[in-house]
Design a protein around this motif. Structure first.
Motif, mmCIF file in Angstrom:
data_model
loop_
_atom_site.group_PDB
_atom_site.id
_atom_site.type_symbol
_atom_site.label_atom_id
_atom_site.label_comp_id
_atom_site.label_asym_id
_atom_site.label_seq_id
_atom_site.Cartn_x
_atom_site.Cartn_y
_atom_site.Cartn_z
ATOM 1 N N LYS A 1 0.869 -1.080 -0.036
ATOM 2 C CA LYS A 1 -0.083 -0.106 -0.035
ATOM 3 C C LYS A 1 0.687 1.121 -0.044
ATOM 4 O O LYS A 1 1.248 1.741 1.238
ATOM 5 N N ASN B 1 0.836 8.256 -1.443
ATOM 6 C CA ASN B 1 0.434 9.132 -2.772
ATOM 7 C C ASN B 1 1.772 9.604 -3.310
ATOM 8 O O ASN B 1 2.914 9.747 -2.749
ATOM 9 N N TRP C 1 5.733 6.432 -11.024
ATOM 10 C CA TRP C 1 4.407 6.128 -10.344
ATOM 11 C C TRP C 1 3.299 6.054 -11.296
ATOM 12 O O TRP C 1 2.258 5.427 -11.115
ATOM 13 N N GLU C 2 3.252 6.834 -12.375
ATOM 14 C CA GLU C 2 2.113 6.641 -13.537
ATOM 15 C C GLU C 2 2.359 5.411 -14.167
ATOM 16 O O GLU C 2 1.180 4.692 -14.362
ATOM 17 N N TYR D 1 3.516 2.703 -12.751
ATOM 18 C CA TYR D 1 2.891 1.651 -11.879
ATOM 19 C C TYR D 1 1.327 1.631 -11.814
ATOM 20 O O TYR D 1 1.035 0.521 -11.714
ATOM 21 N N ASN D 2 0.749 2.812 -11.788
ATOM 22 C CA ASN D 2 -0.651 2.664 -11.807
ATOM 23 C C ASN D 2 -1.114 2.153 -13.158
ATOM 24 O O ASN D 2 -2.058 1.404 -13.031
ATOM 25 N N ASN D 3 -0.556 2.352 -14.276
ATOM 26 C CA ASN D 3 -1.051 1.829 -15.371
ATOM 27 C C ASN D 3 -0.998 0.447 -15.309
ATOM 28 O O ASN D 3 -1.743 -0.234 -16.015
ATOM 29 N N LEU E 1 -0.736 -1.607 -12.852
ATOM 30 C CA LEU E 1 -1.879 -2.312 -11.967
ATOM 31 C C LEU E 1 -3.339 -2.122 -12.647
ATOM 32 O O LEU E 1 -3.865 -3.298 -12.633
ATOM 33 N N PHE E 2 -3.523 -1.256 -13.338
ATOM 34 C CA PHE E 2 -4.705 -1.361 -14.140
ATOM 35 C C PHE E 2 -4.714 -2.491 -15.148
ATOM 36 O O PHE E 2 -5.772 -3.248 -15.361
ATOM 37 N N ALA F 1 3.988 -5.170 -12.885
ATOM 38 C CA ALA F 1 3.455 -4.405 -11.955
ATOM 39 C C ALA F 1 4.404 -4.233 -10.717
ATOM 40 O O ALA F 1 4.603 -3.339 -9.922
ATOM 41 N N GLU G 1 6.708 -1.445 -8.676
ATOM 42 C CA GLU G 1 6.553 -1.096 -7.421
ATOM 43 C C GLU G 1 8.000 -0.989 -6.593
ATOM 44 O O GLU G 1 8.105 -0.133 -5.637
#
Length: 439
Positions: A239, A242, A358-359, A361-363, A365-366, A420, A424
Motif C-alpha cells: 500500500k 501518494n 508512479w504513473e 506503476y498505476n497503469n 496495476l490497471f 507491476a 513498485e
C-alpha cells in the motif's frame, strides 16, 4: 516409433530432473544469499573497510612520530699537527672511533587547521563510501527481483503449458476413439496430433528457459546451488503512499541525493583544508641521545661521551607561495559550486523519474486487474467450449482457439503481475525504502 511417442519419452526424461524439485527458494532467502555471496556487494563492503581505515586518526597526522637511530664511524689516517706553542706531532695510522644512538620525537602542534579538516573529509568520505555500498545493495535488490520474477513467471508459464499439453493429449485420445467408432474423420485425429506436438515442443522449450533462468539467478546470488529448486509465485502489492509523499521521502532518503549531500560537505571541508596554507605552522622536535668518541693522541681529548635530551620548537609561515594556495582554494570553491549544481540537477531528475514511474506503476496495476478479468472470461469461455466440444456442438478448431485464448490470458496475466510488482520496487528504490520492504 511415432513422433508423439518420441516427444513423450523426452518429456518423461525432462520430468525426472524436476521430480525432486521440492525446495522453495523464498525471496528472503534469495536476498540473504546475495548479501553474503554477491560479488558486487562483497567488493562494496571491502571498499567500506578501506574507507574506515583511511578515516582513522592514525591516517591524519594528529599523532606524533617516534623514530630511533644508531650509528658507528671509524677513521684511520696519518696526521701531522702543529700546536699554538710551536710544538709538532706526527702519527701514522691514527684511529678515530665514534658511536651514537638516539630516540627522536616530532609533533606538529599547529598546521593551520589543515589536518582537522582533512580528518573531517576522510570521515565524510567514509560515510560516502557506505552510501555507495548501500546503492550497490539497492541495485542488487532490483537485479535479484528481476531475475527472481523471471524464474517465477517461467514457472507459471511452464505449468500452464503442461496443463495445455494434458488437455491436448486428452483431446487426441478422444479423437482416436471417435475415429475408431466412425464418429469423426481422420482429419480430426491429425489436427489433434499436430496440436499435441506443438504443445509438447512449447512445453520442452519453456522448461529449458525455466532452467536457464534459474542459472542466471544463481549468478546474481553468487552461489552454486544447481537448479533443483522452485520459487515463490505469489505477489503481494504494498500500500504505497501518494505521489507527493513519495517525492518527500525521495528528497530525504534517496541514496543518490544523500551521496550528493556528502559530496557537498566534503567540498566545504576541502576549502577549509586548503586555506590552512595561509596560516603558520608550529612544530615540536625532541630527541634523547648518546654519543661517544675515541680519539687518537693527536686530539685534545682522548675520549668523550655525552648523554642528554634535546628539544626545540620551530615556527614556519609561508608568507607567499607563488599563489598556489590561493589557486587551490579558488578551485575548491568551484568544485563546491559544481556539487551544488549536480545536486539540483539530480533532484529534478529523480522528481521526474519518480513521477513517470508512479504513473507507469498505476497503469501496470490497471493492466494487471484488466488481465485478471480477461483470464476469468477466457476460463469461462474455455469451460463452456469444452462442454460443447464434448457434446459435439463445436468444432476442434473452435476448441483449439478457445484453448489458445486461455493460455494467452494466463501468460499475459503473469507478465502483467510481475511487471507491476517490479515497477513498485523501482518506486521503493527511488523513495529510499527498498531495503525496508517486507515479503
Amino acid at each position: 516409433m511415432s513422433y508423439i511417442k518420441k516427444i513423450t519419452i523426452v518429456l518423461v526424461i525432462a520430468n525426472i530432473t524436476f521430480v525432486n524439485a521440492q525446495k522453495i527458494l523464498t525471496k528472503e532467502e534469495a536476498i540473504q544469499q546475495a548479501l553474503e555471496h554477491n560479488y558486487g556487494i562483497k567488493i562494496a563492503k571491502n571498499n567500506v573497510e578501506v574507507a574506515k581505515n583511511n578515516a582513522s586518526v592514525l591516517n591524519t597526522n594528529h599523532l606524533p612520530t617516534v623514530s630511533t637511530s644508531a650509528g658507528a664511524n671509524y677513521n684511520n689516517s696519518n696526521q701531522d699537527i702543529v700546536r699554538q706553542d710551536g710544538s709538532a706531532t706526527s702519527e701514522t695510522g691514527a684511529e678515530t672511533k665514534s658511536y651514537n644512538a638516539s630516540v627522536n620525537l616530532n609533533y606538529t602542534i599547529f598546521d593551520g587547521l589543515g589536518r582537522k579538516y582533512n580528518y573531517k573529509q576522510l570521515k565524510e568520505t567514509k560515510n560516502l563510501t557506505e552510501l555507495q555500498a548501500r546503492e550497490t545493495i539497492e541495485n542488487t535488490y532490483l537485479e535479484i527481483f528481476d531475475f527472481y520474477f523471471q524464474v517465477a513467471q517461467l514457472s507459471e508459464n511452464t505449468e500452464n503449458l503442461k496443463s495445455a499439453l494434458q488437455i491436448s493429449k486428452s483431446r487426441l485420445e478422444r479423437a482416436k476413439y471417435q475415429y475408431e467408432y466412425g464418429q469423426n474423420t481422420k482429419l480430426e485425429v491429425l489436427n489433434a496430433e499436430v496440436d499435441v506436438n506443438n504443445d509438447s515442443i512449447n512445453y520442452i522449450n519453456a522448461k529449458q528457459q525455466f532452467v536457464n533462468a534459474k542459472r542466471n539467478l544463481n549468478i546474481v546470488l553468487g552461489v552454486s546451488q544447481g537448479v533443483n529448486y522452485e520459487v515463490e509465485t505469489d505477489v503481494v502489492f504494498s500500500k504505497l503512499l501518494n505521489l507527493e509523499a513519495l517525492l518527500n521521502k525521495a528528497k530525504a532518503n534517496n541514496v543518490v541525493l544523500m551521496q550528493n549531500d556528502k559530496n557537498i560537505t566534503i567540498s566545504k571541508y576541502s576549502i577549509k583544508a586548503n586555506k590552512a596554507g595561509f596560516l603558520p605552522k608550529l612544530g615540536l622536535t625532541t630527541s634523547y641521545g648518546w654519543n661517544k668518541s675515541i680519539n687518537p693522541s693527536t686530539s685534545f681529548l682522548a675520549e668523550s661521551s655525552t648523554t642528554g635530551l634535546n628539544a626545540g620548537l620551530n615556527l614556519t609561515w609561508n608568507i607567499f607561495d607563488g599563489g598556489s594556495t590561493k589557486t587551490r582554494v579558488a578551485n575548491a570553491k568551484i568544485q563546491l559550486e559544481n556539487q551544488e549544481i549536480l545536486k539540483e540537477q539530480q533532484v529534478n531528475i529523480i522528481e521526474n523519474t519518480l513521477t513517470n514511474t508512479w504513473e507507469d506503476y498505476n497503469n501496470k496495476l490497471f493492466i494487471y486487474n484488466a488481465q485478471q478479468q480477461n483470464l476469468d472470461t477466457a476460463q469461462n469461455n474455455f469451460d463452456r467450449t469444452n462442454e460443447k466440444y464434448k457434446l459435439g456442438q463445436v468444432s476442434s478448431i473452435e476448441f483449439r482457439q478457445s484453448q489458445i485464448n486461455l493460455l494467452n490470458a494466463q501468460n499475459e496475466l503473469n507478465v502483467a503481475k510481475y511487471n507491476a510488482k517490479f515497477k513498485e520496487l523501482e518506486l521503493l528504490q527511488l523513495s529510499g525504502e527498498i531495503l525496508n520492504i517486507g515479503f
